[in-house]
Design a protein around this motif. Structure first.
Motif, short mmCIF file in Angstrom:
data_model
loop_
_atom_site.label_atom_id
_atom_site.label_comp_id
_atom_site.label_asym_id
_atom_site.label_seq_id
_atom_site.Cartn_x
_atom_site.Cartn_y
_atom_site.Cartn_z
N GLU A 198 3.46 34.35 0.07
CA GLU A 198 3.84 33.03 0.55
C GLU A 198 4.34 32.15 -0.59
N ILE A 199 3.72 32.28 -1.76
CA ILE A 199 4.14 31.48 -2.91
C ILE A 199 5.54 31.90 -3.37
N ASN A 200 5.81 33.20 -3.41
CA ASN A 200 7.08 33.70 -3.91
C ASN A 200 8.22 33.52 -2.90
N GLN A 201 7.90 33.47 -1.62
CA GLN A 201 8.94 33.38 -0.60
C GLN A 201 9.68 32.05 -0.72
N ASP A 255 21.28 26.77 17.31
CA ASP A 255 20.12 27.58 16.96
C ASP A 255 19.81 27.37 15.48
N LYS A 256 18.58 27.66 15.07
CA LYS A 256 18.18 27.48 13.69
C LYS A 256 18.08 28.83 13.00
N ILE A 257 18.77 28.95 11.88
CA ILE A 257 18.75 30.20 11.11
C ILE A 257 18.29 29.88 9.69
N ASN A 258 17.20 30.49 9.26
CA ASN A 258 16.73 30.37 7.88
C ASN A 258 16.99 31.69 7.16
N LEU A 259 17.69 31.61 6.04
CA LEU A 259 17.92 32.78 5.19
C LEU A 259 16.84 32.77 4.12
N ASN A 260 15.88 33.67 4.24
CA ASN A 260 14.72 33.70 3.36
C ASN A 260 14.81 34.86 2.37
N ALA A 261 14.04 34.75 1.29
CA ALA A 261 14.06 35.80 0.28
C ALA A 261 12.79 35.77 -0.56
N ILE A 262 12.52 36.91 -1.20
CA ILE A 262 11.46 37.02 -2.19
C ILE A 262 12.09 37.55 -3.47
N PRO A 263 12.03 36.80 -4.56
CA PRO A 263 12.64 37.27 -5.82
C PRO A 263 11.85 38.41 -6.42
N TYR A 264 12.53 39.18 -7.28
CA TYR A 264 11.89 40.31 -7.94
C TYR A 264 10.72 39.85 -8.81
N SER A 265 10.90 38.70 -9.43
CA SER A 265 9.84 38.07 -10.22
C SER A 265 10.11 36.56 -10.17
N PRO A 266 9.12 35.72 -10.54
CA PRO A 266 9.28 34.27 -10.40
C PRO A 266 10.55 33.72 -11.04
N ASP A 267 10.99 34.27 -12.16
CA ASP A 267 12.16 33.74 -12.86
C ASP A 267 13.42 34.57 -12.64
N ALA A 268 13.33 35.60 -11.81
CA ALA A 268 14.47 36.51 -11.63
C ALA A 268 15.48 35.94 -10.63
#
Length: 262
Positions: free
Chosen positions: A34-37, A54-67
């Motif tokens: 949840e923190i990284n998302q 309609d509502k579209i959210n483009l979400n992601a999780i980075p490889y690392s916090p600074d990546a």
């Protein structure tokens, strides 16, 4: 008897600690996710065809916090009637969604793209429609069938099988490099050798001449001895019709060493 009880109690205690540790690990992983998302971008647009946004959210999780590289990317769609859908994509850099009607049903489709970060400027691309609240993968053109070989006297021949187009390319401005690499000896090809035909780098929506609405324009690089040794780009034009992609035209754009400052 006492030893057996102590052993049983010890085993129970260890198992209890493992269970607690496991639960803590799962909770910690969920919290970390949840923190990284992050939400890369939010869109508000009608993609189902009911005339309501309609509502579209483009979400992601980075490889690392600074990546900058995003290892997981997905779209969460909440339609105007409250239904929820999710589209999972490949990871990459700078993901985006373009909304354009490519299957010509009067409803905007979702054209996703993200840079893979590899050599050759390749992008991962995906195309979906949510017409009538039904998620469907429209797919993309399969790409061109290309034959490309080196020829004697520092030349190459490139043939687009789909349209029977053929081009003879003068590579004499690369003579020194090709001799050094052992491809030629005094202009004679040392052995049969094919050019490097890279996958389609990316697609972009464009107006197709003589057609209603938009289609896709693809870019496919052809290189010589190595990827950076670009010889030219096959630019293809595609139109979606009868539930499939139809090739409309191929244009050949030749490169030269001078264009690359070499």
């Amino acid at each position: 008897m006492r030893k057996e009880l102590l052993f049983a109690f010890g085993a129970f205690f260890i198992l209890s600690l493992q269970t607690i540790a496991g639960n803590f690990s799962e909770e910690n992983h969920d919290e970390q996710t949840e923190i990284n998302q992050l939400t890369v971008k939010s869109y508000s647009i009608d993609v189902t065809g009911d005339g309501k946004k309609d509502k579209i959210n483009l979400n992601a999780i980075p490889y690392s916090p600074d990546a900058l590289f995003l290892k997981e990317v997905w779209a969460e769609i909440t339609t105007s009637n409250g239904s929820e859908m999710r589209i999972d994509y490949e990871g990459g850099y700078e993901p985006q969604i373009k909304f354009v009607d490519l299957n010509h049903d009067g409803i905007k489709d979702l054209l996703f793209s993200t840079a893979t970060g590899g050599s050759g400027g390749l992008y991962y691309t995906a195309l979906h429609t949510l017409s009538d609240n039904k998620l469907q993968d429209l797919g993309l053109p399969e790409g061109l069938t290309i034959q490309a070989q080196f020829q004697d006297n520092y030349k190459s021949v490139i043939t687009f099988t789909d349209t029977s187009q053929s081009y003879t390319i003068d590579l004499s401005d690369r003579q020194e490099d090709y001799e050094r690499l052992g491809i030629y000896t005094d202009g004679k090809l040392n052995e049969p050798m094919e050019l490097m035909v890279l996958p389609t780098a990316f697609y972009e929506p464009v107006k197709i001449k003589g057609k209603t609405g938009k289609g896709l324009k693809g870019y496919q690089q052809i290189s010589g001895a190595y990827k950076a040794d670009s010889i030219g780009t096959a630019v293809s034009y595609w139109y979606y019709e009868n539930n499939k992609w139809i090739l409309i035209e191929i244009k050949w754009q030749e490169d030269s060493l001078q264009k690359h400052g070499r």
